[in-house]
Design a protein around this motif. Structure first.
Motif, PDB file in Angstrom:
ATOM      1  N   THR A   1      -7.700  -0.710  -7.651  1.00  7.52           N
ATOM      2  CA  THR A   1      -7.617  -1.240  -6.291  1.00  7.52           C
ATOM      3  C   THR A   1      -6.693  -0.375  -5.450  1.00  7.52           C
ATOM      4  O   THR A   1      -5.798   0.316  -5.954  1.00  7.52           O
ATOM      5  CB  THR A   1      -7.089  -2.677  -6.296  1.00  7.52           C
ATOM      6  N   THR A   2      -6.881  -0.436  -4.149  1.00  7.33           N
ATOM      7  CA  THR A   2      -6.081   0.387  -3.233  1.00  7.33           C
ATOM      8  C   THR A   2      -4.637  -0.082  -3.181  1.00  7.33           C
ATOM      9  O   THR A   2      -3.706   0.735  -3.138  1.00  7.33           O
ATOM     10  CB  THR A   2      -6.694   0.337  -1.820  1.00  7.33           C
ATOM     11  N   ASN A   3      -4.432  -1.374  -3.177  1.00 13.84           N
ATOM     12  CA  ASN A   3      -3.079  -1.944  -3.035  1.00 13.84           C
ATOM     13  C   ASN A   3      -2.491  -2.314  -4.397  1.00 13.84           C
ATOM     14  O   ASN A   3      -3.220  -2.533  -5.364  1.00 13.84           O
ATOM     15  CB  ASN A   3      -3.113  -3.180  -2.144  1.00 13.84           C
TER      16      ASN A   3
ATOM     17  N   TYR B   1       0.862  -1.188   0.000  1.00 10.74           N
ATOM     18  CA  TYR B   1       0.000   0.000   0.000  1.00 10.74           C
ATOM     19  C   TYR B   1       0.890   1.227   0.000  1.00 10.74           C
ATOM     20  O   TYR B   1       1.724   1.397   0.884  1.00 10.74           O
ATOM     21  CB  TYR B   1      -0.923   0.040   1.224  1.00 10.74           C
TER      22      TYR B   1
ATOM     23  N   LEU C   1      -0.809   4.726  -5.554  1.00 11.59           N
ATOM     24  CA  LEU C   1      -2.249   4.740  -5.811  1.00 11.59           C
ATOM     25  C   LEU C   1      -2.627   5.920  -6.708  1.00 11.59           C
ATOM     26  O   LEU C   1      -3.401   5.763  -7.670  1.00 11.59           O
ATOM     27  CB  LEU C   1      -3.011   4.798  -4.489  1.00 11.59           C
TER      28      LEU C   1
END
Length: 559
Positions: free
Chosen positions: A208-210, A157, A162
């Motif tokens: 997606t966040t990761n 993350y 991101l």
């Protein structure tokens, strides 16, 4: 008396006179009679070990104690050249002298080396963090795991990651032909995403966040950063994983400077490992580093081995045999070379059990032979077995004759009849009897060196030098050696000068009957100076003065 009787008396007297004359002639000219009967006449008796020792009657050499050998008319006898070592046939047989010819032949050698197996450096890859972030999930937890290209290694993350992914996704959804899309794609590459990941992101419904970190190549995980755990924070440049390719292994060993003369790229190396007993992995030398290590004076040599079956382990010890060969050269067996303090030499057979010490210049050493650069010619016969014993005898003879070294001619020495007082019994060897007190002083000096007591030895040196004037017929032999005795500066120097002197003294004492010596005689077969040195001592327990405490009991008693 009538005429017939008178004539008979005259004939009888003439016969008697003739018989007397014949008997007298036979008594005073035995050699001529022996020659007339076909027997050879003896000119003199000579020592085969020390040819300058001669006598007109049988006896023993006053230096080594060997029986004098008869030399007949028509024979030259043993050469008195001080540069030759001459043996009697029986002595040569006992020593076991063997010879072979110097010849021109290829020089072969097997170099045995120890090295380490490592992975192919050209296929080594690091997986690093390009941005700050936190590891949410870890898929590879153990060093040594096999991975394939594109396999997930971890989930990261990162807010920076991101944002960049979201920008690219928006551009791709809005206008696939936008010039800004190419710049956004390149930014993701620089952040560590693979092209397959970027293509998938362009067609995804949402971001997606990761972000997954994928393996860039197939290989084996050989290292992992200490912060690479779930929940761990990483910074830009953090080395998360190290991946190596074990399908090929490098066998790397260090070659010393003398070995580099033999090595070349392309030579076959047979590699073995303790983990695969009985298996041999063969491959050619791929690279020889031209830069030597300044500390070890070695160059690194690389052999590339196939390891598709994963039989070779990373960073394990391995052993290599390099089959070396060289162009044709003048070679002799390595056992023929005697390495002296001055320079190496060989003994050349001159015929008639005579051997000449010859200095030589050595080249490369093979498994069984050594290259000769100068000093010998092809076809000359050299001693291959018994050379060390010959050298010890040569040094003993030279020291007894005045301390001459290898290659120096020994001066003429007194004959046996001149050098010793004859004994009462005719036909026996002349015996030199040294003063008993002087012999005991020499034994005490040997004892001082045996116990490493240089101070005690130093006190005895003046007496050993002065006492040599009382040695009678042995004076000329012992004087040059006694004058070289030194009390220091250390034990090695004192022992080096004492060994030839002690050996000569022991050889003189050996000519005396054992019951009259008053001392024991011992011999060391590996003494530092002569190779075989002797000494006298008071007691029965062997105490070697040439080595002292280092090898106190090296040697044996001479009965």
């Amino acid at each position: 008396m009538n005429a017939k009787t008178f004539t008979l008396v005259l004939l009888t007297a003439a016969v008697a006179a003739g018989a007397g004359w014949f008997a007298a002639t036979r008594a005073h000219r035995p050699a001529a009679t022996a020659a007339a009967n076909g027997e050879r006449k003896i000119k003199f008796y000579q020592s085969p070990m020390h040819p300058w020792i001669k006598s007109d009657k049988p006896g023993k050499c006053t230096i080594c104690g060997m029986d004098l050998v008869p030399v007949y008319e028509g024979d030259k006898g043993f050469s008195e050249d001080g540069n030759l070592v001459t043996l009697a046939p029986a002595s040569a047989a006992v020593i076991g002298v063997q010879t072979s010819e110097a010849r021109r032949a290829p020089l072969a050698r097997t170099l045995r080396v120890t090295g380490v197996l490592d992975d192919d450096e050209t296929q080594h890859r690091y997986v690093s963090a390009y941005v700050e972030g936190r590891i949410e999930k870890l898929f590879v937890n153990t060093i040594g795991e096999e991975v394939v290209a594109g396999q997930p290694l971890a989930v990261l993350y990162s807010p920076e990651f991101l944002v960049a992914r979201q920008e690219f996704h928006a551009l791709a959804r809005r206008d696939s032909r936008s010039p800004l899309l190419a710049a956004a794609r390149e930014k993701l590459r620089r952040l560590g995403l693979l092209d397959t990941q970027i293509d998938a992101l362009a067609t995804a419904d949402e971001v997606t966040t990761n972000t997954e970190i994928l393996a860039p190549k197939t290989g084996t995980v050989v290292a992992r950063d200490e912060m690479t755990y779930e929940g761990g924070y990483v910074m830009p440049g953090t080395r998360l994983f190290t991946i190596g390719d074990f399908s090929r292994m490098w066998f790397i060993f260090d070659a010393y400077e003398p070995d580099l003369a033999w090595l070349r790229v392309g030579q076959t190396v047979d590699v073995t490992t303790p983990s695969r007993p009985g298996e041999v992995f063969s491959a050619p030398i791929a690279f020889i580093d031209p830069n030597l290590n300044e500390m070890t004076r070695t160059a690194r040599v690389r052999v590339v081995l196939d390891n598709a079956a994963r039989r070779l382990l990373h960073r394990q010890t391995a052993y290599g045999h390099v089959k070396l060969d060289a162009a044709e050269a003048l070679v002799i067996p390595r056992s023929a070379v005697v390495r002296t303090q001055a320079q190496p030499l060989v003994y050349v057979a001159k015929g008639g059990e005579a051997y000449e010490p010859r200095p030589v210049q050595l080249g490369r050493s093979g498994d069984a032979e050594i290259e000769i650069l100068a000093g010998l010619r092809a076809g000359e016969k050299i001693v291959t077995q018994g050379a060390l014993l010959l050298d010890g005898q040569a040094q003993l003879a030279h020291s007894a004759g005045g301390g001459h070294q290898h290659g120096a001619a020994a001066p003429a020495s007194p004959s046996a009849s001149d050098a010793a007082e004859p004994t009462a019994s005719p036909g026996t060897a002349a015996v030199v009897v040294l003063p008993r007190d002087y012999v005991l002083a020499i034994a005490d000096a040997a004892e001082a060196l045996a116990v490493d007591d240089l101070a005690a030895y130093a006190k005895l040196v003046p007496a050993l030098k002065d006492g040599v004037h009382q040695t009678g017929a042995a004076h000329d032999t012992l004087m040059p050696l006694a004058q070289k005795l030194v009390a220091g500066p250390d034990l090695d120097a004192a022992r080096a000068a004492f060994e030839p002197f002690a050996t000569a003294v022991a050889d003189v004492v050996r000519t005396q009957p054992a019951a009259e010596r008053g001392v024991k005689i011992f011999q060391c077969p590996m003494s530092p100076v002569l190779g075989t040195g002797r000494w006298v001592q008071r007691g029965d327990n062997l105490r070697n003065p040439f080595f002292g405490s280092a090898m106190l009991e090296c040697g044996e008693e001479i009965k």
